[in-house]
Write a protein that holds these residues in place. Sequence first.
Motif, PDB file in Angstrom:
ATOM      1  N   ALA A  83      38.856  28.010  48.058  1.00  0.00           N
ATOM      2  CA  ALA A  83      38.132  28.495  46.882  1.00  0.00           C
ATOM      3  C   ALA A  83      37.676  29.920  47.109  1.00  0.00           C
ATOM      4  N   LEU A  84      37.456  30.606  46.018  1.00  0.00           N
ATOM      5  CA  LEU A  84      36.892  31.954  46.034  1.00  0.00           C
ATOM      6  C   LEU A  84      35.616  31.890  45.189  1.00  0.00           C
ATOM      7  N   PRO A  85      34.483  31.516  45.827  1.00  0.00           N
ATOM      8  CA  PRO A  85      33.265  31.273  45.049  1.00  0.00           C
ATOM      9  C   PRO A  85      32.535  32.509  44.526  1.00  0.00           C
ATOM     10  N   ARG A  86      32.724  33.671  45.174  1.00  0.00           N
ATOM     11  CA  ARG A  86      31.978  34.853  44.725  1.00  0.00           C
ATOM     12  C   ARG A  86      32.846  36.108  44.722  1.00  0.00           C
ATOM     13  N   LEU A  87      32.740  36.865  43.634  1.00  0.00           N
ATOM     14  CA  LEU A  87      33.319  38.200  43.555  1.00  0.00           C
ATOM     15  C   LEU A  87      32.164  39.166  43.810  1.00  0.00           C
ATOM     16  N   ILE A  88      32.297  39.995  44.836  1.00  0.00           N
ATOM     17  CA  ILE A  88      31.225  40.919  45.200  1.00  0.00           C
ATOM     18  C   ILE A  88      31.509  42.317  44.685  1.00  0.00           C
ATOM     19  N   GLU A  89      32.745  42.762  44.839  1.00  0.00           N
ATOM     20  CA  GLU A  89      33.149  44.103  44.401  1.00  0.00           C
ATOM     21  C   GLU A  89      34.518  43.994  43.749  1.00  0.00           C
ATOM     22  N   GLU A  90      34.633  44.489  42.517  1.00  0.00           N
ATOM     23  CA  GLU A  90      35.889  44.373  41.784  1.00  0.00           C
ATOM     24  C   GLU A  90      36.584  45.724  41.675  1.00  0.00           C
ATOM     25  N   PRO A  91      37.878  45.745  41.420  1.00  0.00           N
ATOM     26  CA  PRO A  91      38.756  44.600  41.186  1.00  0.00           C
ATOM     27  C   PRO A  91      39.175  43.917  42.488  1.00  0.00           C
ATOM     28  N   VAL A  92      39.223  42.582  42.445  1.00  0.00           N
ATOM     29  CA  VAL A  92      39.717  41.794  43.571  1.00  0.00           C
ATOM     30  C   VAL A  92      41.208  41.566  43.321  1.00  0.00           C
ATOM     31  N   VAL A  93      42.035  42.186  44.173  1.00  0.00           N
ATOM     32  CA  VAL A  93      43.491  42.120  44.001  1.00  0.00           C
ATOM     33  C   VAL A  93      44.130  41.720  45.323  1.00  0.00           C
TER      34      VAL A  93
END
Length: 149
Positions: free
Chosen positions: A101-111
């Motif tokens: 799982a990827l529960p948290r996006l901290i800094e976008e864009p996540v690629v």
Amino acid sequence: MAKTDPTEKATSGRFDVRAIADALPASATTMLVDTYLTDRPAASARVFRVYRPTPAHYHEGCDEYLYVLSGRGTFWIGDASDEAEFGPGQLLFFERGVVHALPRLIEEPVVFLSVDTPRRAPTDVIFVDAASGSAETFMARNAAEPDPA
């Protein structure tokens, strides 16, 4: 540039991964949007952007290698107690059937640059809690209607 259409049977290819990543939409109604670089029975390679946290899920048909191109977040493999931060230049790996799982996006864009062995069908996603997602909500290419974003 060599043939880059994943449905063509090219024996080689050159891909501007950064340009492909930059061409992904700024927003989406699904959890992610991807672009195939190659799509062969033995393996597929894709660039994908994550737009929202992805709940616990697994893939039945392939091992997956995820190279972080941009962004930061948290990811766990096998068990939620394994959650750790990831960032550019890191490689995440898990075998078929392993819950992640990827529960948290901290800094976008996540690629990510993803290599799936053997090929991963776009609909090969099984959510641990079926109410948390489906193939249609996971990836834009599976959505019933095209994502307008």
